[in-house]
Write an enzyme that holds these catalytic residues in place. Structure first.
Site, short mmCIF file in Angstrom:
data_model
loop_
_atom_site.label_atom_id
_atom_site.label_comp_id
_atom_site.label_asym_id
_atom_site.label_seq_id
_atom_site.Cartn_x
_atom_site.Cartn_y
_atom_site.Cartn_z
CD1 TRP A 147 -0.11 -1.66 3.04
CD2 TRP A 147 0.85 0.35 3.22
NE1 TRP A 147 0.79 -1.71 4.08
CE2 TRP A 147 1.39 -0.48 4.21
CE3 TRP A 147 1.30 1.67 3.13
CZ2 TRP A 147 2.35 -0.05 5.11
CZ3 TRP A 147 2.27 2.10 4.03
CH2 TRP A 147 2.78 1.24 5.00
CG ASN A 148 5.15 1.36 0.44
OD1 ASN A 148 4.78 0.69 -0.51
ND2 ASN A 148 6.39 1.34 0.88
CE LYS B 225 -3.45 -9.99 -1.24
NZ LYS B 225 -4.10 -8.70 -0.88
CG HIS B 226 -2.76 -2.91 -4.78
ND1 HIS B 226 -1.84 -2.65 -3.78
CD2 HIS B 226 -2.56 -1.96 -5.72
CE1 HIS B 226 -1.11 -1.59 -4.12
NE2 HIS B 226 -1.51 -1.16 -5.31
CD GLU C 28 12.35 -5.24 -5.94
OE1 GLU C 28 13.06 -4.80 -5.03
OE2 GLU C 28 12.75 -5.36 -7.11
CB CYS D 149 11.20 -0.56 0.83
SG CYS D 149 11.10 0.10 -0.83
#
Ligand code: NAP
Length: 491
Positions: free
Chosen positions: A161-162, A185-186, A259, A293
């Protein structure tokens, strides 16, 4: 509670008993828009049914059969049109980001723009990057050896979601360019952003089935990975999710890219231009409310500038303005959800229990909304498990180094290997330090850069594979050898 950033927390057997992960497992079964600034539940979305998932896989496969043969000019036109549509309605797309995950509106607009640039990058460069390559062979009897890049088929993208649009663009633009089709698929807290991107691509002219958003449950994700019509999975997210998805992909013998998280070092050497470096440090740690991240999560300061840096940095952090993310004057957003804020606070408490000092900085953040008070952590020693954690919020871990060599050693003492930066007046020195820090991305005199034309990815517990440029483009293609031997060559 076991913290996710812990290097010891991500064996699948551990995950099955990790209360934090189990709680999120339960919580995240429902797709819903909850405004992180007001706490208001705006809308819930039902999970996909099993029949819808089966149908989506079939339709993605059917779309692949024609999409792979679609001319590149046609593909590029669709990508360019999607970029133009994003820009035309930049504000509307940005507001959805701010509504669902709380980022400040200026950063949301920048994300929309970056996503458009990624779509355009592949429209412009993918054909050339995918062109067949003639291999230099030593012996003429080997014939003419060509390496061609062919698409694999349907892929699954699991995204966090970021950066709800940027994350989609990072996988969608290269993989559609390569001729693959995609299921998405979010994250369950950005269902409207996911749906908006699906509509965007449809409006841009992408054929039915080539990119579909699914409100899939975890069981359905596994079902998708196991489908013989699905050929790979790309996940961006936490180590916990990475461990689960990589193992499901491994069992199904499918290619995966991961990731994952990071705890990037921000090394400041004694010759750095301090004022500018401090500005970058405040930004590098606090944009997107610290939920990046590649945020500058560990400030590694050489002794000579430690006090001066700390004085300026503390002032800079204190000047951040927490508030309504729709207000253009706000510089510190709420976190993406109350759960995310609670997790960061819990991690700070645990770090302190293990001996760290936590100093809250700046005016009190608003009571309303998923805010976390900016916090500086000092006295974090390697025997404190928090030393190895990722703090996904406005928490700065400060580490002192005797000199450059010790700074490099501290930077490398991490289970992660995503990004990092070094600040120095001497660019050659910066380059030399950058070479010695073991991560996927290093920046000299800049905290990090997310750009359409720079690769993205890490090593160790930050995952494997790369996104963007030709590296991302070629993660899910068949590098096929076609060797044509002269018919008249002797037997
Ligand atoms: P997360 O919980 O791992 O969620 C990421 C995605 O994975 C979401 O769509 C989530 O769905 C899904 N997911 C989680 N567990 C799953 C499972 N067992 N089966 C199927 N899907 C699953 O990550 P997060 O905490 O929201 O996001 C932050 C993390 O992502 C941080 O560690 C950050 O560093 C990392 N990140 C890395 C990059 C990079 O490029 N390296 C970029 C951005 C973020 P639900 O929402 O339904 O749980």
């Amino acid at each position: 509670m076991t913290c996710r950033g812990s290097p010891y927390s991500t064996k699948i057997s551990d995950l099955q008993t990790d209360p934090y992960y189990l709680q999120r497992w339960e919580e995240h079964m429902t797709y819903a828009t909850i405004n992180p600034f007001t706490g208001e539940l705006i809308k819930e979305f039902p999970n996909a049914t099993d029949a819808e998932v089966t149908e989506a896989i079939e339709s993605a496969h059917q779309a692949f059969l024609s999409w792979r043969n679609t001319s590149f000019a046609n593909k590029a036109e669709i990508l360019n049109r999607a970029a133009a549509l994003l820009r035309d309605s930049k504000r509307r797309y940005a507001e959805l980001l701010t509504l669902e995950m709380g980022k400040v509106i200026g950063e949301a607009e920048a994300e929309v723009e970056l996503s458009a640039q990624i779509l355009e990058y592949y429209a412009e460069h993918a054909e050339r990057l995918l062109a067949p390559q003639k291999l230099p062979v030593a012996d003429p009897a080997e014939g003419e050896a060509l390496l061609v890049n062919e698409p694999l088929g349907v892929l699954l993208a699991i995204e966090p979601w970021n950066f709800p649009y940027y994350q989609i663009a990072r996988i969608l633009a290269p993989q559609l360019s390569a001729g693959n089709t995609l299921l998405l698929k979010h994250a369950s807290n950005v269902p409207q952003c996911a749906a908006a991107f699906e509509s965007l691509m449809r409006d841009a002219g992408l054929p039915q089935g080539a990119f579909q958003n699914l409100y899939a449950t975890r069981d359905q994700v596994e079902q998708i990975i196991n489908s013989p019509k699905v050929h790979g999975v790309a996940l961006t997210g936490s180590e916990g999710a990475g461990a689960v998805i990589a193992s499901q992909a491994g069992k199904a013998l499918k290619k995966s890219t991961l990731e994952l998280g990071g705890s990037d070092a921000f090394i400041v050497l004694e010759d750095a231009e301090l004022e500018k470096t401090i500005d970058w440090a405040v930004f590098g740690r606090h944009w997107n409310a610290g939920q990046v991240c590649v945020s500058s999560k560990r400030m590694i300061l050489v002794e000579a500038i430690y006090d001066k840096f700390m004085e300026g940095y503390t002032k800079g952090v204190a000047a951040l303005k927490a508030g309504d993310p729709m207000d253009p004057n706000t510089t510190l957003a709420p976190l993406s959800s109350q759960g995310a804020a609670d997790e960061v606070k819990q991690k700070i408490r645990e770090a302190v229990e293990h001996g760290a000092t936590a100093t809250e900085v700046g005016p009190k953040v608003p009571e309303q909304g998923a805010f976390v008070q900016p916090t500086i952590l000092t006295n974090v020693t390697p025997d404190n498990p928090a030393y190895y954690w990722e703090f996904f919020g406005p928490v700065s871990m400060i580490l002192k180094a005797k000199d450059e060599q010790e700074a490099i050693a501290i930077a490398n003492d991490s289970p992660f290997g995503l990004g990092g930066s070094v600040f120095t007046a001497d660019e050659q020195r910066g380059l030399a330090v950058a070479k010695q820090v073991s991560t996927g991305m290093m920046f000299v005199n800049h905290p990090t850069m997310a750009k359409a034309d720079l690769p993205f990815g890490g090593i160790r517990r930050s995952g494997y594979g790369r996104e963007l440029i030709d590296l991302g483009l070629k993660e899910f293609v068949n590098h096929k050898l076609i060797n044509v031997v002269d018919i008249n060559a002797p037997f």
